[in-house]
Design an enzyme around this catalytic site. Structure first.
Site, PDB file in Angstrom:
ATOM      1  N   LEU A 146       0.753  -1.162   0.021  1.00 38.79           N
ATOM      2  CA  LEU A 146      -0.209   0.093   0.035  1.00 38.79           C
ATOM      3  C   LEU A 146       0.958   1.413  -0.018  1.00 38.79           C
ATOM      4  O   LEU A 146       2.076   1.047   0.205  1.00 38.79           O
ATOM      5  CB  LEU A 146      -0.980  -0.181   1.248  1.00 38.79           C
ATOM      6  CG  LEU A 146      -1.934  -1.277   1.371  1.00 38.79           C
ATOM      7  CD1 LEU A 146      -2.658  -1.159   2.641  1.00 38.79           C
ATOM      8  CD2 LEU A 146      -2.852  -0.984   0.049  1.00 38.79           C
ATOM      9  N   SER A 147       0.313   2.390  -0.164  1.00 37.60           N
ATOM     10  CA  SER A 147       1.252   3.476  -0.225  1.00 37.60           C
ATOM     11  C   SER A 147       2.068   3.905   0.904  1.00 37.60           C
ATOM     12  O   SER A 147       3.038   4.249   0.903  1.00 37.60           O
ATOM     13  CB  SER A 147       0.127   4.760  -0.680  1.00 37.60           C
ATOM     14  OG  SER A 147      -0.815   5.077   0.299  1.00 37.60           O
ATOM     15  N   GLU A 148       1.354   3.523   2.090  1.00 41.35           N
ATOM     16  CA  GLU A 148       2.089   3.688   3.394  1.00 41.35           C
ATOM     17  C   GLU A 148       1.356   2.555   4.252  1.00 41.35           C
ATOM     18  O   GLU A 148       0.312   2.141   4.431  1.00 41.35           O
ATOM     19  CB  GLU A 148       1.708   4.963   4.092  1.00 41.35           C
ATOM     20  CG  GLU A 148       2.877   5.875   4.021  1.00 41.35           C
ATOM     21  CD  GLU A 148       2.914   6.777   2.758  1.00 41.35           C
ATOM     22  OE1 GLU A 148       4.065   7.299   2.392  1.00 41.35           O
ATOM     23  OE2 GLU A 148       1.850   6.741   2.375  1.00 41.35           O
ATOM     24  N   THR A 149       2.436   2.160   5.209  1.00 41.82           N
ATOM     25  CA  THR A 149       2.122   1.232   6.381  1.00 41.82           C
ATOM     26  C   THR A 149       2.532   1.971   7.350  1.00 41.82           C
ATOM     27  O   THR A 149       3.787   2.312   7.524  1.00 41.82           O
ATOM     28  CB  THR A 149       2.705  -0.296   6.146  1.00 41.82           C
ATOM     29  OG1 THR A 149       2.080  -0.902   5.122  1.00 41.82           O
ATOM     30  CG2 THR A 149       2.792  -1.016   7.409  1.00 41.82           C
ATOM     31  N   HIS A 183      -2.642  10.373   5.817  1.00 44.09           N
ATOM     32  CA  HIS A 183      -3.625   9.312   5.688  1.00 44.09           C
ATOM     33  C   HIS A 183      -3.215   8.192   6.616  1.00 44.09           C
ATOM     34  O   HIS A 183      -4.211   7.574   7.491  1.00 44.09           O
ATOM     35  CB  HIS A 183      -3.965   8.754   4.291  1.00 44.09           C
ATOM     36  CG  HIS A 183      -2.969   7.858   3.926  1.00 44.09           C
ATOM     37  ND1 HIS A 183      -1.982   7.911   3.322  1.00 44.09           N
ATOM     38  CD2 HIS A 183      -3.430   6.275   3.736  1.00 44.09           C
ATOM     39  CE1 HIS A 183      -1.476   6.590   2.855  1.00 44.09           C
ATOM     40  NE2 HIS A 183      -2.295   5.821   3.109  1.00 44.09           N
TER      41      HIS A 183
END
Length: 270
Positions: free
Chosen positions: A44-47, A73
């Site tokens: 995902l774009s961030e963890t 986010h």
């Protein structure tokens, strides 16, 4: 040991919209290499990795390729998870200790409000040619802050229809590129899209940290300090922005779409 793991859609009140973030709740700090592998696995774009720390939480963010210094986010998603699990009362502010200082989250009548640093762009009078070549759109303004380039284009339609050359965008010496225009609809003040191919995220669905730049920029352009941003990716999302001097307040909603556990591995903790 089982490690709680969540996927939360942020800056939306509907599942499978907004920006998905993984949230990993750790009992103690873990090794960087392990966190990076988990982020690559989540893809995902961030963890976000959340660890109890001095009355609040240490918070770090990883894309599939690299750690980043600011992420909206995944911070919103982390606060949502902590309240949902009952680890913090919903009326209680949460302090996150991050590489960008102390960030706070509060529940504001059903919206999660984040207190973030303002990251206003400065005019770049000599932008790299590869940037304009990659976007193939005539810019009205090009500026940058410590993270990203900000490019204003002529219309909302241009933002929607933009098809960047990601191979060229990867060559831009910045975390990413934000493209924006004034909105023609009454629901939002401005629209945007955000691209981060250099760190493994070709297009981010809804980018909180980009609004730390967009908020001050449009506040100055429109002469108002309270704005609504619509990030018009294929998933889309709404970010309410209030510019308050050197700080920016970002507001959004969040929905949990997955709960699970990671299996502990030997040697992951410091």
């Amino acid at each position: 040991m089982r490690i709680p793991m969540y996927i939360v859609d942020a800056f939306t009140d509907q599942p499978f919209a907004g920006n998905p973030a993984a949230v990993c709740l750790l009992p103690q700090p873990a090794r960087d290499e392990w966190m990076q592998r988990v982020a690559a696995e989540m893809n995902l774009s961030e963890t976000a990795f959340v660890v109890p720390h001095e009355g609040g939480y240490r918070l770090r963010w990883f894309t599939p390729k690299a750690e980043v210094d600011l992420c909206g986010h995944a911070t919103l998603a982390s606060a949502h998870v902590l309240w949902e699990r009952g680890q913090r009362r919903r009326g209680e502010a949460i302090a996150f200790f991050t590489n960008s200082g102390v960030l706070t989250a509060i529940n504001n009548d059903g919206w999660i409000r984040l207190d973030f640093p303002s990251e206003a762009p400065m005019l770049d009078e000599s932008p790299p040619a590869v940037l304009t070549d990659a976007l193939a759109a005539k810019p009205l303004f090009i500026g940058r802050n410590r993270f990203d380039y900000l490019v204003e284009v002529d219309s909302e339609q241009t933002v929607y229809e933009l098809q960047p050359d990601f191979r060229l965008l990867q060559q831009v010496d910045a975390r990413g590129v934000i493209v924006t225009s004034c909105s023609s609809a009454g629901e939002a003040d401005f629209v945007s899209r955000a691209f981060f191919p250099a760190i493994g995220v070709p297009e981010d669905p809804v980018t909180g940290s980009a609004h730390c730049c967009l908020g001050p920029y449009w506040a100055d352009r429109l002469g108002k300090t309270t704005l609504v941003g619509h990030q018009v990716s294929s998933r889309g999302g709404i970010v309410r922005v209030t510019v308050a001097g050197k700080r920016v307040h970002l507001e959004g909603k969040a929905v949990t779409v997955l709960k699970g556990e990671l299996t502990d591995e030997a040697g992951i903790f410091l």
